[in-house]
Design a protein around this motif. Structure first.
Motif, PDB file in Angstrom:
ATOM      1  N   ARG A  18       3.702  -0.860  44.782  1.00 12.67           N
ATOM      2  CA  ARG A  18       3.013  -0.384  45.516  1.00 12.67           C
ATOM      3  C   ARG A  18       3.405   0.425  46.686  1.00 12.67           C
ATOM      4  N   ALA A  19       3.083   1.653  46.844  1.00 15.56           N
ATOM      5  CA  ALA A  19       3.429   2.569  47.995  1.00 15.56           C
ATOM      6  C   ALA A  19       2.580   4.065  47.895  1.00 15.56           C
ATOM      7  N   VAL A  20       2.839   4.640  48.683  1.00 17.70           N
ATOM      8  CA  VAL A  20       2.221   5.913  48.860  1.00 17.70           C
ATOM      9  C   VAL A  20       2.249   6.837  47.667  1.00 17.70           C
ATOM     10  N   TRP A  21       1.322   7.715  47.169  1.00 17.07           N
ATOM     11  CA  TRP A  21       1.561   8.366  45.905  1.00 17.07           C
ATOM     12  C   TRP A  21       2.282   9.684  46.270  1.00 17.07           C
ATOM     13  N   LEU A  22       3.056   9.999  45.124  1.00 12.56           N
ATOM     14  CA  LEU A  22       3.906  11.395  45.036  1.00 12.56           C
ATOM     15  C   LEU A  22       3.575  12.461  45.796  1.00 12.56           C
ATOM     16  N   ASP A  23       2.337  13.037  45.045  1.00  8.96           N
ATOM     17  CA  ASP A  23       1.731  14.299  45.257  1.00  8.96           C
ATOM     18  C   ASP A  23       0.383  14.500  46.202  1.00  8.96           C
ATOM     19  N   ILE A  24       0.245  13.295  46.995  1.00 15.84           N
ATOM     20  CA  ILE A  24      -0.971  13.698  47.812  1.00 15.84           C
ATOM     21  C   ILE A  24      -0.406  13.616  49.140  1.00 15.84           C
ATOM     22  N   PRO A  25      -0.489  14.981  49.629  1.00 18.39           N
ATOM     23  CA  PRO A  25       0.165  15.270  50.978  1.00 18.39           C
ATOM     24  C   PRO A  25      -0.603  14.595  52.180  1.00 18.39           C
ATOM     25  N   THR A  26       0.071  14.223  52.905  1.00 17.39           N
ATOM     26  CA  THR A  26      -0.652  13.572  54.294  1.00 17.39           C
ATOM     27  C   THR A  26      -1.519  14.702  54.978  1.00 17.39           C
ATOM     28  N   HIS A  27      -1.062  15.837  55.030  1.00 20.03           N
ATOM     29  CA  HIS A  27      -1.720  17.044  55.846  1.00 20.03           C
ATOM     30  C   HIS A  27      -1.981  18.013  55.039  1.00 20.03           C
ATOM     31  N   ARG A  28      -3.216  18.866  54.711  1.00 19.09           N
ATOM     32  CA  ARG A  28      -3.496  19.825  53.978  1.00 19.09           C
ATOM     33  C   ARG A  28      -4.337  20.975  54.818  1.00 19.09           C
ATOM     34  N   VAL A  29      -3.738  21.929  55.229  1.00 11.97           N
ATOM     35  CA  VAL A  29      -4.743  23.008  55.782  1.00 11.97           C
ATOM     36  C   VAL A  29      -4.823  24.243  54.728  1.00 11.97           C
ATOM     37  N   THR A  30      -6.047  24.648  54.727  1.00  9.30           N
ATOM     38  CA  THR A  30      -6.366  25.565  53.790  1.00  9.30           C
ATOM     39  C   THR A  30      -7.322  26.685  54.297  1.00  9.30           C
ATOM     40  N   GLY A  31      -7.464  28.027  54.476  1.00 12.53           N
ATOM     41  CA  GLY A  31      -8.237  28.840  54.689  1.00 12.53           C
ATOM     42  C   GLY A  31      -8.347  30.136  54.072  1.00 12.53           C
ATOM     43  N   ASN A  32      -9.538  30.901  53.936  1.00 10.39           N
ATOM     44  CA  ASN A  32      -9.531  32.062  53.505  1.00 10.39           C
ATOM     45  C   ASN A  32     -10.534  33.016  54.078  1.00 10.39           C
ATOM     46  N   ILE A  51      -2.700   5.519  48.136  1.00  7.08           N
ATOM     47  CA  ILE A  51      -1.784   4.178  47.900  1.00  7.08           C
ATOM     48  C   ILE A  51      -2.136   3.528  46.563  1.00  7.08           C
ATOM     49  N   GLY A  52      -1.098   3.476  45.799  1.00  9.44           N
ATOM     50  CA  GLY A  52      -1.333   2.794  44.471  1.00  9.44           C
ATOM     51  C   GLY A  52       0.044   2.110  44.067  1.00  9.44           C
ATOM     52  N   ASP A  53      -0.176   1.643  42.924  1.00 10.24           N
ATOM     53  CA  ASP A  53       1.120   0.935  42.216  1.00 10.24           C
ATOM     54  C   ASP A  53       1.440   1.706  40.866  1.00 10.24           C
ATOM     55  N   LEU A  54       0.673   1.572  39.920  1.00 11.14           N
ATOM     56  CA  LEU A  54       0.967   1.931  38.555  1.00 11.14           C
ATOM     57  C   LEU A  54      -0.263   2.649  37.895  1.00 11.14           C
ATOM     58  N   GLU A  55       0.439   3.713  37.114  1.00 10.05           N
ATOM     59  CA  GLU A  55      -0.567   4.325  36.336  1.00 10.05           C
ATOM     60  C   GLU A  55      -0.429   4.071  34.797  1.00 10.05           C
ATOM     61  N   ARG A  56      -1.225   4.360  33.845  1.00 12.18           N
ATOM     62  CA  ARG A  56      -1.152   4.077  32.465  1.00 12.18           C
ATOM     63  C   ARG A  56       0.314   4.991  31.959  1.00 12.18           C
ATOM     64  N   GLY A  57       1.299   4.315  31.360  1.00 15.63           N
ATOM     65  CA  GLY A  57       2.399   5.066  30.882  1.00 15.63           C
ATOM     66  C   GLY A  57       3.393   4.810  31.795  1.00 15.63           C
ATOM     67  N   GLU A  58       3.308   4.223  32.945  1.00  9.84           N
ATOM     68  CA  GLU A  58       4.272   3.774  33.860  1.00  9.84           C
ATOM     69  C   GLU A  58       4.584   2.130  33.736  1.00  9.84           C
ATOM     70  N   SER A  59       5.872   1.962  34.189  1.00 13.26           N
ATOM     71  CA  SER A  59       6.328   0.425  34.007  1.00 13.26           C
ATOM     72  C   SER A  59       6.955   0.235  35.234  1.00 13.26           C
ATOM     73  N   PRO A  60       6.905  -0.960  35.836  1.00 12.62           N
ATOM     74  CA  PRO A  60       7.793  -1.428  37.002  1.00 12.62           C
ATOM     75  C   PRO A  60       9.126  -1.744  36.670  1.00 12.62           C
ATOM     76  N   GLU A  61       9.902  -1.640  37.559  1.00 13.13           N
ATOM     77  CA  GLU A  61      11.275  -2.025  37.315  1.00 13.13           C
ATOM     78  C   GLU A  61      11.348  -3.382  37.076  1.00 13.13           C
ATOM     79  N   ASN A  62      10.666  -4.209  37.992  1.00  8.97           N
ATOM     80  CA  ASN A  62      10.588  -5.542  37.504  1.00  8.97           C
ATOM     81  C   ASN A  62       9.470  -6.005  36.987  1.00  8.97           C
ATOM     82  N   ALA A  63       9.500  -6.227  35.649  1.00  7.49           N
ATOM     83  CA  ALA A  63       8.451  -6.779  34.792  1.00  7.49           C
ATOM     84  C   ALA A  63       7.344  -7.860  35.559  1.00  7.49           C
TER      85      ALA A  63
END
Length: 313
Positions: free
Chosen positions: A110-124, A91-103
């Motif tokens: 602040r919201a869940v981050w785009l590319d961190i999945p809730t569930h990850r299963v891996t195996g080999n 959970i985060g708000d902004l990173e460098r290079g990003e701007s809020p819609e309302n300054a």
């Protein structure tokens, strides 16, 4: 924080992993006027001769939490494997290079981050089939039988990720008078819409033509930014199984040939791209128009076969 235990030639690990970023850099438009129904050119603003000034400040943050369960067996009796499951939330708000819609409202980002999945299963795994010289079966058979039955190796890699957290968009005339323009005609902008209800459909109702309920969003109210948070749409996940079958041919004690057949996405499972999330694209909103998945580190496209021959010494 980790707890580990070893039993049956296998290691077990249970971990909590967390990170906390504070006072991260973020930027906002120093000249953005306050949101209301007035036209942009009618509003007081600092340094009116400049269309925008990005001001960098501190205060952005990220909080990542995860529970990880792992099982690992080192190579023994022809078999090794690794398996892990991760339950995570970033959970985060902004990173460098990003701007809020309302300054003037960074917390709104602040919201869940785009590319961190809730569930990850891996195996080999790697498994040497128990046939031929030095193995459990056919080790005392004839030379030809050992050559044909021995030296086989089976391997596989599996990954299962839940979907990304997608943000709905709306395109239209600026409803808050915050975007630069030199006329009374509002600028065309793309921002988040109003969020009316949960847009995520049950699994049985999701299709490539209607991945989420587009009617759950509406145009922003004049004078206000949209009420939708970021990441309120759950995108398609990925399901990938890669496998390989290899055969060793021993020519001498120090020379051998390895032949191998490998397959990516062996079961040809469809891994969809993300749907269109702009609600003003009436014909395409909620529609998935591509395949190949969203897992950038995995080959999630259609099944692909490859053969190889390698000389080892």
């Amino acid at each position: 924080l980790t707890i580990e235990h070893q039993r049956w030639s296998t290691g077990f690990r249970l971990s909590y992993i967390g990170t906390n970023t504070r006072q991260g850099e973020w930027g906002y438009n120093l000249k953005q006027p306050l949101p209301d129904t007035r036209a942009y050119i009618d509003k007081p603003r600092r340094f009116p001769n400049y269309p925008a000034i990005t001001y960098l400040s501190n205060g952005a943050g990220h909080q990542y939490h995860s529970l990880t369960a792992e099982v690992e067996r080192r190579f023994a009796r022809g078999l090794s494997y690794q398996f892990s499951y991760v339950l995570a939330r970033d959970i985060g708000d902004l990173e460098r290079g990003e701007s809020p819609e309302n300054a003037y409202d960074r917390k709104r980002e602040r919201a869940v981050w785009l590319d961190i999945p809730t569930h990850r299963v891996t195996g080999n795994f790697i498994y040497e089939l128990p046939f031929g010289r030095g193995k459990r079966y056919l080790s005392q058979s004839g030379r030809l039988a050992r050559a044909l039955a021995g030296g086989w190796e089976l391997s596989g890699i599996y990954s299962l990720y839940s979907g990304q957290f997608l943000t709905p968009l709306w395109t239209g005339a600026d409803p808050v008078g915050a975007a630069f323009t030199t006329s009374r005609t509002p600028a065309q902008i793309t921002i988040r819409p109003n969020h009316l209800r949960d847009a995520n459909l049950p699994d049985g109702q999701r299709t490539v033509n209607r991945w989420f309920d587009a009617a759950a969003f509406g145009a922003p109210t004049p004078g206000f930014f949209g009420t939708s948070a970021k990441g309120v749409i759950k995108g398609p996940g990925s399901n990938i199984f890669n496998a390989g079958l290899a055969k060793y041919f021993h020519l001498t004690e120090q020379l051998r040939v390895r032949g191998e057949l490998t397959a990516t996405n062996l079961f040809n499972h469809p891994n969809w791209a993300n749907p269109n999330v702009n609600i003003t694209s009436l014909a395409q909103v909620g529609v998935i128009s591509g395949v190949g998945g969203v897992a950038s580190l995995d080959q999630s496209g259609p099944r692909n076969l490859r053969m190889s021959l390698r000389l080892e010494w």
